[in-house]
Enzyme design. Structure first.
Site, PDB file in Angstrom:
ATOM      1  CG  ASP A 164      -7.546   5.396   5.376  1.00 11.85           C
ATOM      2  OD1 ASP A 164      -8.643   5.344   4.168  1.00 11.85           O
ATOM      3  OD2 ASP A 164      -6.558   4.792   4.159  1.00 11.85           O
TER       4      ASP A 164
ATOM      5  N   GLY B 238       0.947  -1.567  -0.774  1.00  8.38           N
ATOM      6  CA  GLY B 238       0.277  -0.109  -0.064  1.00  8.38           C
ATOM      7  C   GLY B 238       0.662   1.323  -0.378  1.00  8.38           C
TER       8      GLY B 238
END
Length: 1017
Positions: A829, A695
């Site tokens: 998030d 990521g």
């Protein structure tokens, strides 16, 4: 001659006036038809058709004076679009009402051309942008309502120049800054709604607002007001309704508030008010009083007995002490009384219920003694009785079983009650929850119970006799807890017919005989505890077919024979079969350390391996007994020589490997859990073959830590140069937060390992990885997955029960972060790829690199940059960069919509996100069922899926103040799964779902023992 001329003149003028009037009417009708055409998609105006028989003044949306249009009301018509720019061509307009539609526009400045306008209502639409600073040009306005829109920026001070205003509503918007003191100059104001506006900066109550001498209604809830409520608020002699709830007020309650003779409603709940409640009370017109969730101390004032108009009182979650005044029991209008979670003592006033239509009586978590008032249900209107966790004693009033058919809830556990339960109470028609645990009740269970009873908790009492055969009629029972009583006889076969049962606890009784063998109707059962009885025979094989069963305790009985191998098919979290007469081999599924205490004190049991504290079945003889001493010595000598040679070779190989791989740096390990490994087990495993994900902040590896196959997940932030500042901050944030959090639904951080150029985070490894892989088939095949992926063998597409389980688990983790963590944590998030799943599909929140500890007092309330993911980001976050829990609620609402629809967060349609698509789907009147995931949609799950979809809609409300808290989200998810106890109003019912979509103000009255009397209306 002159008289004839005058008559002609008059006749001419009349004809001319008629002609002018007819011309004006024709022009106005043409304008109205033009307005209809402007809203061409709005079918509610289809009846606007020109007619020779009926004037446009007869249309219900039109008000005329002397034949001319003076009022245009399009409220509640679901019109879509913008405000017609030619609307002020209706020259005599005094009223424009566009309330509760879907109008998307900026503030229409052309309305300034309506020179006669006195009433402007734009509330409950989707207006955006700022309110213009020259709004004072509408000099004749007496009514201005801009509430429940997306207006942002500062509230213009020029509103204070609209001297004719009687009513001003600016509530439920996205304003920032603070309330302008100039509003205090509106001397004619009678109604002021300016809260909630949760994005406003912390500020004190504007001192000059107390100059409103004509003001009747003052609502400034949830608006970041701090400091003390000014004493001069008592000078506002006309006040009738006051709502200052959900702010951050501190200090004492002004004495003057309770001296206002016209005051009828006072909401001050969820502040930090302290001290005692003023003792002198002259507000005898008071109907609702809510001072909940503050820090109030001292006694309840005796003068509360003078509030003869009072219908509802809530003083919950304070530190009040002393007795409840006797006079309160005689209040003639009292219907709802909530005093729980205080330090109140003494006996309950005996007259409660005798002189009023009492509906809710909630006094739990105090230090009350004596009996319950005999006349609580004197009027027959009582619905809820909550008196748990006190020192109450004696028998229950007989009246509860005679004249109380509306009673739905009784929670009186953890007291000292005794005697038998009034017979009529067991069968009260509407009874849903009966919680009598931890008292000294006696008697036997009846053959029949209330038809709607879903929860029966009677454990830790002295109930006796057999479990009645009539238990088969308890069809709606979901939870039955009867542990630690004196029940005898066998477990009746009829008990197994209760298909809705999820928890059955009959442990610590005197039950005997065999367990029923036909138990397949227990398809919902998740917890079964029959321990510490005298049950015998074999354990039924069909227990292994109860796929929902996760907790099974049959310990301390007389069960014999083998353990059915079918039990190994279950996903058991808690298993206890110890202290029985079991024999044979335990099922191989239980041969791991998680069940090391599950089989103790069963001398006949053995295990196939040495994994448990049991003798090993068919153990082989020790080979060393067959070897001679000389042969053994030879083997040892040769082995040592080989080992030394291999060690030398290994040193050279490892040194060369570390040199070539750049792993020669000095590593520092900081542990947060008990570890069975060191950095030497972790670092060599960071190879491409072990890579399972990557990521923006690093790569993730699956690393084995021993030969038994135990693995961990390692997140690596790695550079050949010094770590970038951004990655450093994310790493530090994740360590700071996860190292302090302990919750079953939040991924466990085991340790961090760092060097000068690298940083590693070591987590528990979750076999099923992230939710998005299962939900959207990310990088997965349609049947099975490879062993190297680490995924267990399941169907790729999640069925609905698993999805709902995941939703509840993730919500509980997020709820802990917001409400139970100190300080609270905002994730920032939340998305389906950051919800990880273990082998049993238990959800865990992960990836805290963007998380933030909630702002402490005195620190800035915004972030310097926006962080998050497209499709999940709350609209106000990108606009204001303010951080609070509601941005997580929005993101979680998107996850709920993903679970219900199967769509991805950015997959609404060509131009919209999922959240926008879902809102429009409902707004256009489409059936919710048509939006659900067709792959898993089954009739038996339809209600639950619709419920979760609705909750997703609520969580993604444009206004943060319209979104629920995560605590409310958890409760409603459990409601969707029919698990929540009585008391929570279903905020997602069909009745209030439609206005919810338009952010309508509605009264939310909570009927349980964990809510305030009311929130804002």
């Amino acid at each position: 001659m002159s008289m004839r001329l005058s008559l002609c003149t008059i006749l001419f003028l009349v004809i001319l006036g008629y002609a002018d009037s007819q011309l004006l009417q024709d022009e106005e009708q043409a304008l109205l038809m033009k307005i209809k055409q402007h809203f061409e998609d709005s079918t509610p105006l289809s009846h606007w058709t020109p007619s020779s028989n009926l004037s446009h003044c007869s249309w219900p949306e039109i008000t005329c004076t002397d034949g001319s249009v003076t009022g245009l009301s399009l409220a509640d018509l679901n019109v879509v679009g913008s405000v017609p720019p030619f609307i002020c061509d209706l020259k005599n307009l005094t009223v424009i009402d566009l309330y509760n539609n879907y109008i998307t526009d900026v503030f229409p400045r052309f309305i300034y051309n309506c020179s006669k306008l006195v009433h402007l209502n734009l509330a409950q639409n989707i207006f955006i942008g700022t309110v213009p600073s020259d709004i004072d040009r509408l000099v004749k306005l007496t009514y201005l309502n801009l509430g429940s829109n997306n207006f942002s920026g500062e509230i213009p001070a020029t509103i204070g120049l609209l001297q004719e205003l009687r009513s001003l509503m600016l509530d439920h918007c996205l304003f920032n800054g603070s309330y302008p003191p100039e509003i205090g100059n509106l001397s004619n104001l009678e109604m002021l709604y300016v809260g909630p506006n949760s994005l406003l900066q912390p500020s004190r109550f504007p001192a000059n607002y107390t100059q409103f001498k004509k003001l009747k209604t003052l609502w400034i809830s949830e608006s970041n007001l701090i400091g003390e409520i000014p004493e001069t608020i008592g000078d506002m002699a006309s006040l009738e309704e006051v709502d200052l709830s959900k702010n951050d007020f501190s200090g004492n309650i002004p004495r003057g508030l309770f001296m206002l003779k016209n005051l009828s409603i006072l909401y001050l709940f969820k502040n930090r008010l302290s001290g005692e409640i003023p003792q002198v009370v002259d507000a005898t017109k008071m109907t609702i009083l809510d001072l909940s969730e503050n820090n109030l101390t001292g006694p309840i004032p005796e003068d509360f007995g003078k509030l003869t108009q009072l219908t509802g009182m809530s003083l919950i979650f304070n530190q009040l002490s002393g007795p409840i005044p006797e006079s309160m029991g005689r209040l003639p209008s009292l219907m709802d009384l909530r005093l729980f979670n205080n330090n109140l003592s003494g006996t309950l006033p005996p007259d409660f219920g005798r002189y009023s239509n009492l509906r809710e009586f909630q006094v739990s978590d105090n230090k009350l003694t004596g009996k319950l008032p005999e006349n609580l249900c004197y009027s027959g209107t009582l619905r809820g009785l909550v008196a748990s966790d006190n020192n109450l004693s004696g028998e229950l009033p007989e009246s509860l079983g005679r004249n109380c058919s509306g009673l739905r809830l009784i929670k009186i556990q953890n007291n000292k009650f005794s005697g038998k339960i009034p017979s009529g109470l067991w069968t009260s028609f509407n009874m849903s929850i009966l919680m009598l645990s931890n008292n000294s009740f006696t008697g036997e269970l009846p053959e029949k119970l209330a038809l709607n009873l879903s929860r029966l908790e009677i454990h830790d009492n002295k109930f006796s006799g057999r479990i009645p055969i009539g238990v088969s009629s308890w069809k709606n029972l979901v939870v039955f807890k009867a542990s630690n009583n004196l029940f005898s006889g066998s477990v009746p076969q009829e008990l197994t017919s209760l298909s809705l049962l999820t928890a059955l606890l009959l442990d610590q009784n005197q039950l005997t005989g065999l367990l029923p063998s036909d138990i397949l109707s227990w398809k919902s059962l998740s917890t079964l505890n029959l321990s510490r009885n005298q049950l015998s025979g074999t354990i039924p094989e069909k227990l292994g077919s109860l796929q929902s069963l996760t907790e099974l305790d049959l310990s301390e009985n007389r069960f014999s024979d083998k353990i059915p191998s079918q039990l190994g098919h279950l996903r058991i979290n808690i298993l206890n079969l110890s202290s029985n007469l079991l024999s044979g081999t335990i099922p191989s599924a239980f041969e791991n350390a998680a069940y090391e205490n599950s089989f103790l004190n069963n001398p006949g049991l053995c295990a196939g391996t040495q994994a448990l504290n049991l003798r090993q079945c068919n153990a082989k003889p020790n080979m060393s007994d067959k070897l001679s001493t000389q042969f053994l010595a030879l083997i040892i000598t040769a082995g040592v020589a080989v080992f030394l040679f291999a060690l030398c070779i290994s040193i050279y190989i490892i040194r060369d490997y570390r040199r070539n791989r750049g792993l020669g740096s000095k590593w520092k390990l900081t542990s947060f859990q008990r570890l069975t490994f060191t950095e030497t087990k972790i670092v060599p495993g960071l190879t491409e073959s072990n890579l399972i994900g990557s990521g923006g902040s690093g790569k993730v590896y699956r690393v084995a830590i021993n030969r038994l196959g135990d693995v961990v997940a390692v997140k690596k932030i790695w550079n050949n140069r010094k770590l970038e500042q951004k990655l450093e901050k994310e790493f530090d944030a994740e360590v700071k937060i996860l190292s302090s959090i302990r919750h079953a639904n939040i991924v466990k951080l085991m340790c961090c390992i760092s060097s000068e150029s690298s940083k590693l985070l070591v987590y528990e490894y979750l076999e099923n990885r992230s939710l998005d892989r299962w939900l959207h088939g990310k990088n997965m095949t349609s049947s099975t997955v490879s062993a190297g992926s680490g995924l267990v063998h399941h169907d790729v597409l999640l069925d609905w029960p698993r999805r709902l389980k995941i939703a509840v688990g993730a919500a509980q983790g997020l709820c802990y972060m917001h409400h139970d963590s100190t300080p609270p944590v905002v994730h920032r998030d939340i998305k389906s790829s950051n919800i990880l799943l273990d082998s049993d599909f238990n959800a865990k929140i992960a990836d805290f690199g963007l998380a933030k500890l909630l702002i402490k007092e005195g620190e800035p309330a915004t972030m310097s940059t926006v962080a998050g993911s497209f499709g999940y980001m709350a609209p106000e976050y990108a606009h204001t960069m303010r951080v609070n829990e509601k941005i997580d609620v929005y993101s979680f609402g998107v996850v709920l919509l993903e679970l219900a629809t199967g769509r991805e967060a950015n997959q609404g349609d060509e131009h919209t996100s999922l959240a926008e698509w879902a809102w429009r789907h409902v707004k256009e009147g489409n059936a919710i069922a048509n939006a659900l995931d067709e792959v898993i949609k089954e009739p038996c799950y339809l209600d639950e899926m619709c419920c979760v979809f609705k909750l997703g809609i609520l969580c993604t409300s444009t206004l943060p103040s319209s979104r629920p808290s995560m605590k409310e989200v958890v409760h409603n998810l459990l409601r969707c799964n029919n698990q929540l106890a009585y008391g929570e109003k279903i905020v997602l019912s069909e009745y209030d779902f439609a206005p919810l979509l338009k952010n309508s103000k509605r009264e939310r009255v909570f009927e349980d023992d964990h809510g305030s009397l009311a929130t804002n209306v």
